[in-house]
Design a protein around this motif. Structure first.
Motif, PDB file in Angstrom:
ATOM      1  N   ALA A 186     -25.546 -14.591  -9.672  1.00 13.05           N
ATOM      2  CA  ALA A 186     -25.070 -15.644  -8.773  1.00 13.05           C
ATOM      3  C   ALA A 186     -23.635 -15.361  -8.328  1.00 13.05           C
ATOM      4  N   LEU A 187     -22.819 -14.853  -9.238  1.00 13.16           N
ATOM      5  CA  LEU A 187     -21.444 -14.504  -8.880  1.00 13.16           C
ATOM      6  C   LEU A 187     -21.418 -13.304  -7.932  1.00 13.16           C
ATOM      7  N   ASP A 188     -22.353 -12.385  -8.109  1.00 11.30           N
ATOM      8  CA  ASP A 188     -22.453 -11.256  -7.178  1.00 11.30           C
ATOM      9  C   ASP A 188     -22.769 -11.754  -5.769  1.00 11.30           C
ATOM     10  N   ARG A 189     -23.659 -12.734  -5.677  1.00 12.50           N
ATOM     11  CA  ARG A 189     -23.993 -13.296  -4.364  1.00 12.50           C
ATOM     12  C   ARG A 189     -22.790 -14.016  -3.760  1.00 12.50           C
ATOM     13  N   TRP A 190     -22.038 -14.712  -4.616  1.00 13.00           N
ATOM     14  CA  TRP A 190     -20.840 -15.406  -4.140  1.00 13.00           C
ATOM     15  C   TRP A 190     -19.818 -14.397  -3.601  1.00 13.00           C
ATOM     16  N   GLU A 191     -19.702 -13.250  -4.260  1.00  9.14           N
ATOM     17  CA  GLU A 191     -18.782 -12.221  -3.790  1.00  9.14           C
ATOM     18  C   GLU A 191     -19.262 -11.629  -2.464  1.00  9.14           C
ATOM     19  N   SER A 192     -20.566 -11.491  -2.298  1.00  7.25           N
ATOM     20  CA  SER A 192     -21.104 -10.995  -1.024  1.00  7.25           C
ATOM     21  C   SER A 192     -20.783 -11.972   0.103  1.00  7.25           C
ATOM     22  N   ARG A 193     -20.883 -13.266  -0.190  1.00  8.21           N
ATOM     23  CA  ARG A 193     -20.510 -14.280   0.802  1.00  8.21           C
ATOM     24  C   ARG A 193     -19.035 -14.164   1.160  1.00  8.21           C
ATOM     25  N   GLU A 195     -17.198 -11.441   1.113  1.00  6.52           N
ATOM     26  CA  GLU A 195     -17.035 -10.274   1.982  1.00  6.52           C
ATOM     27  C   GLU A 195     -17.491 -10.587   3.401  1.00  6.52           C
ATOM     28  N   ASP A 196     -18.568 -11.354   3.520  1.00  6.14           N
ATOM     29  CA  ASP A 196     -19.066 -11.726   4.848  1.00  6.14           C
ATOM     30  C   ASP A 196     -18.062 -12.593   5.599  1.00  6.14           C
ATOM     31  N   LEU A 197     -17.486 -13.574   4.916  1.00  3.45           N
ATOM     32  CA  LEU A 197     -16.563 -14.467   5.627  1.00  3.45           C
ATOM     33  C   LEU A 197     -15.286 -13.732   6.024  1.00  3.45           C
ATOM     34  N   PHE A 198     -14.887 -12.723   5.238  1.00  3.11           N
ATOM     35  CA  PHE A 198     -13.738 -11.912   5.640  1.00  3.11           C
ATOM     36  C   PHE A 198     -14.069 -11.053   6.856  1.00  3.11           C
ATOM     37  N   GLN A 199     -15.355 -10.826   7.094  1.00  2.00           N
ATOM     38  CA  GLN A 199     -15.800 -10.083   8.274  1.00  2.00           C
ATOM     39  C   GLN A 199     -16.156 -11.010   9.432  1.00  2.00           C
ATOM     40  N   GLY A 200     -15.842 -12.303   9.273  1.00  2.00           N
ATOM     41  CA  GLY A 200     -16.110 -13.256  10.345  1.00  2.00           C
ATOM     42  C   GLY A 200     -17.525 -13.780  10.363  1.00  2.00           C
ATOM     43  N   SER A 211     -12.685 -18.367   6.694  1.00  2.00           N
ATOM     44  CA  SER A 211     -12.849 -17.213   7.578  1.00  2.00           C
ATOM     45  C   SER A 211     -11.847 -17.270   8.724  1.00  2.00           C
ATOM     46  N   ASP A 212     -11.643 -18.456   9.260  1.00  2.00           N
ATOM     47  CA  ASP A 212     -10.655 -18.631  10.325  1.00  2.00           C
ATOM     48  C   ASP A 212      -9.243 -18.379   9.797  1.00  2.00           C
ATOM     49  N   THR A 213      -8.981 -18.828   8.575  1.00  6.10           N
ATOM     50  CA  THR A 213      -7.656 -18.655   7.967  1.00  6.10           C
ATOM     51  C   THR A 213      -7.307 -17.188   7.776  1.00  6.10           C
ATOM     52  N   VAL A 214      -8.231 -16.412   7.201  1.00  4.78           N
ATOM     53  CA  VAL A 214      -7.923 -15.003   6.925  1.00  4.78           C
ATOM     54  C   VAL A 214      -7.843 -14.189   8.210  1.00  4.78           C
ATOM     55  N   GLY A 215      -8.359 -14.756   9.303  1.00  4.35           N
ATOM     56  CA  GLY A 215      -8.205 -14.099  10.590  1.00  4.35           C
ATOM     57  C   GLY A 215      -6.846 -14.347  11.217  1.00  4.35           C
ATOM     58  N   LYS A 216      -6.174 -15.399  10.769  1.00  2.00           N
ATOM     59  CA  LYS A 216      -4.873 -15.769  11.336  1.00  2.00           C
ATOM     60  C   LYS A 216      -3.695 -15.290  10.491  1.00  2.00           C
ATOM     61  N   PHE A 217      -3.906 -15.159   9.182  1.00  3.70           N
ATOM     62  CA  PHE A 217      -2.816 -14.803   8.275  1.00  3.70           C
ATOM     63  C   PHE A 217      -3.145 -13.494   7.552  1.00  3.70           C
ATOM     64  N   PRO A 218      -2.118 -12.733   7.154  1.00  7.61           N
ATOM     65  CA  PRO A 218      -2.343 -11.429   6.492  1.00  7.61           C
ATOM     66  C   PRO A 218      -2.751 -11.575   5.029  1.00  7.61           C
ATOM     67  N   VAL A 219      -3.906 -12.171   4.811  1.00  8.04           N
ATOM     68  CA  VAL A 219      -4.416 -12.413   3.460  1.00  8.04           C
ATOM     69  C   VAL A 219      -5.365 -11.284   3.078  1.00  8.04           C
ATOM     70  N   PHE A 224      -9.029 -12.682  -4.033  1.00  2.83           N
ATOM     71  CA  PHE A 224     -10.238 -13.505  -4.048  1.00  2.83           C
ATOM     72  C   PHE A 224     -11.308 -12.855  -4.929  1.00  2.83           C
ATOM     73  N   LYS A 225     -11.468 -11.549  -4.776  1.00  3.53           N
ATOM     74  CA  LYS A 225     -12.430 -10.835  -5.619  1.00  3.53           C
ATOM     75  C   LYS A 225     -12.026 -10.908  -7.087  1.00  3.53           C
ATOM     76  N   ASP A 226     -10.729 -10.822  -7.332  1.00  4.20           N
ATOM     77  CA  ASP A 226     -10.255 -10.877  -8.713  1.00  4.20           C
ATOM     78  C   ASP A 226     -10.514 -12.246  -9.334  1.00  4.20           C
ATOM     79  N   MET A 227     -10.419 -13.307  -8.533  1.00  2.27           N
ATOM     80  CA  MET A 227     -10.736 -14.630  -9.079  1.00  2.27           C
ATOM     81  C   MET A 227     -12.204 -14.697  -9.498  1.00  2.27           C
ATOM     82  N   ILE A 228     -13.078 -14.116  -8.712  1.00  3.90           N
ATOM     83  CA  ILE A 228     -14.495 -14.075  -9.089  1.00  3.90           C
ATOM     84  C   ILE A 228     -14.667 -13.275 -10.378  1.00  3.90           C
ATOM     85  N   GLU A 229     -13.871 -12.215 -10.535  1.00  2.11           N
ATOM     86  CA  GLU A 229     -13.921 -11.435 -11.775  1.00  2.11           C
ATOM     87  C   GLU A 229     -13.536 -12.306 -12.967  1.00  2.11           C
ATOM     88  N   GLY A 230     -12.596 -13.218 -12.763  1.00  2.00           N
ATOM     89  CA  GLY A 230     -12.230 -14.151 -13.826  1.00  2.00           C
ATOM     90  C   GLY A 230     -13.390 -15.050 -14.215  1.00  2.00           C
TER      91      GLY A 230
END
Length: 378
Positions: A186-193, A195-200, A211-219, A224-230
């Motif tokens: 389930a966490l793997d699927r959340w990480e895939s989501r 990655e998708d939102l970072f790709q718009g 998704s809109d936020t990371v398109g406007k700011f240098p995030v 985010f991936k590391d938080m999922i690792e936690g």
């Protein structure tokens, strides 16, 4: 035999009372400007030393004038020059990557309006609804922080709400009402989501806001991936043998939030601090918050069979998991907790140094978080 350099060290924090305390100090010599260091086990003759995130193999502390020590630093051998996988280095690499991304963004020229994609009719309304829902969640679950965000510019506060909601949803995966049904898959699927939102390609309304936020700011996506690792750690790990392990966990679940937020909050134009140092301060705030949460929730975590305290330090204090599960409050326990609280406050002190470097409109929510949590820990 490797060369040994003798440097004069000005100690900027009180002397350690226990061998596990970390001290921030500055080293200087005639040829270089002060460099930030971390010394662990600094009450003993040998210690581990970090210079800007790089581990030096060994150092020796000798008594000198009041407030100073002389440190003999043994230059690492060629074999020790290989990249280290220490928790500090791992986190430091993420800090460098995010800082570089922000600096790159700052150095690029403003894109002309002709180069911007025209929004699809109706999408602005949907985005506004998405951000408004993020605002409602933030206002409900983080009231003090939410009030602080109202002092930010509109674009910044909307972005912070979106980041907050994603972090909360991620945390709820392992701490929420459905936590018992969450699997690594389930966490793997959340990480895939993610990655998708970072790709718009957002999955739902709340994803669309981020998704809109990371398109406007240098995030960068890595925090985010590391938080999922936690969250993955919470599924498989309930003990931490030393502070190195606990530090990495605290970075995963809380330090990452600081790295996500600074690109949105912005650094003050008049700031003379390096981008890297501002990110380190944000990281320290996340670590401090998580350490405080751990100390506050010892009993609750114990009822779930979890002990988020360094096992080696418990043993050194003459304590064990059984003492925690039994709820024994003894002098040994009080002394142990005093040292843990002292460590958390040290991270708060480091965090506060970075607040004044943020853009003026972003300082208040961060400062309120520091004051609220720090005061609550006293």
């Amino acid at each position: 035999m490797s060369a040994v350099a003798l440097l004069r060290v000005l100690v900027t924090t009180p002397a350690a009372t226990t061998a596990d305390t970390t001290k921030s100090i500055f080293v200087s010599n005639t040829a270089a400007a002060p460099l930030p260091l971390l010394i662990r086990n600094s009450s003993s003759s040998n210690c581990r030393l970090l210079i800007k995130g790089k581990r030096i193999s060994r150092c020796t502390i000798n008594n000198a004038a009041a407030g100073e020590v002389l440190v003999g630093i043994e230059s690492p051998s060629s074999s020790s020059l290989q990249p280290t996988s220490s928790p500090e280095q791992k986190v430091y690499n993420v800090v460098l990557k995010q800082a570089a991304l922000v600096q790159k963004k700052q150095s690029t020229t403003t894109t002309s309006t002709e180069d911007l994609d025209m929004p699809i009719p109706g999408t602005l309304t949907l985005l506004n609804e998405a951000y408004d829902r993020c605002r409602e969640v933030c206002a409900e679950y983080a009231k003090t922080f939410y009030l602080g965000t109202l002092l930010m510019t509109q674009e910044r506060r909307k972005a912070i709400w979106a980041i907050y909601v994603w972090c909360r949803r991620t945390d709820e995966l392992v701490d929420g009402p459905n936590a018992s049904h969450i699997t690594p898959m389930a966490l793997d699927r959340w990480e895939s989501r993610l990655e998708d939102l970072f790709q718009g390609r957002p999955y739902d309304m709340l994803d669309a806001a981020l998704s809109d936020t990371v398109g406007k700011f240098p995030v960068d996506i890595q925090p985010f991936k590391d938080m999922i690792e936690g969250m993955r750690l919470d599924l498989k790990k309930s003990r931490y043998k030393n502070f190195d392990e606990l530090y990495l966990y605290c970075y995963y679940v809380a330090g990452t939030v600081g790295l996500m937020s600074v690109p949105v909050m912005g650094i003050a134009p008049e700031s003379q601090a390096t981008t890297e140092s501002v990110y380190n301060a944000a990281l320290s705030l996340g670590i401090a918050n998580q350490l405080t949460n751990i100390l506050r929730d010892v009993g609750e975590d114990a009822r779930r069979g979890r002990v988020y305290l360094p096992q080696d330090e418990l043993a050194q204090a003459g304590l064990s998991d059984e003492d925690i599960f039994a709820g024994k409050v003894t002098d040994k326990w009080r002394n142990f907790m005093k040292n843990q609280i002292k460590r958390a406050r040290m991270f708060f002190d480091e965090a506060e140094k970075g607040v004044t470097q943020l853009s003026s409109a972003s300082r208040w929510p961060v400062r309120t978080r520091i004051v609220y949590t720090y005061t609550d820990s006293k």
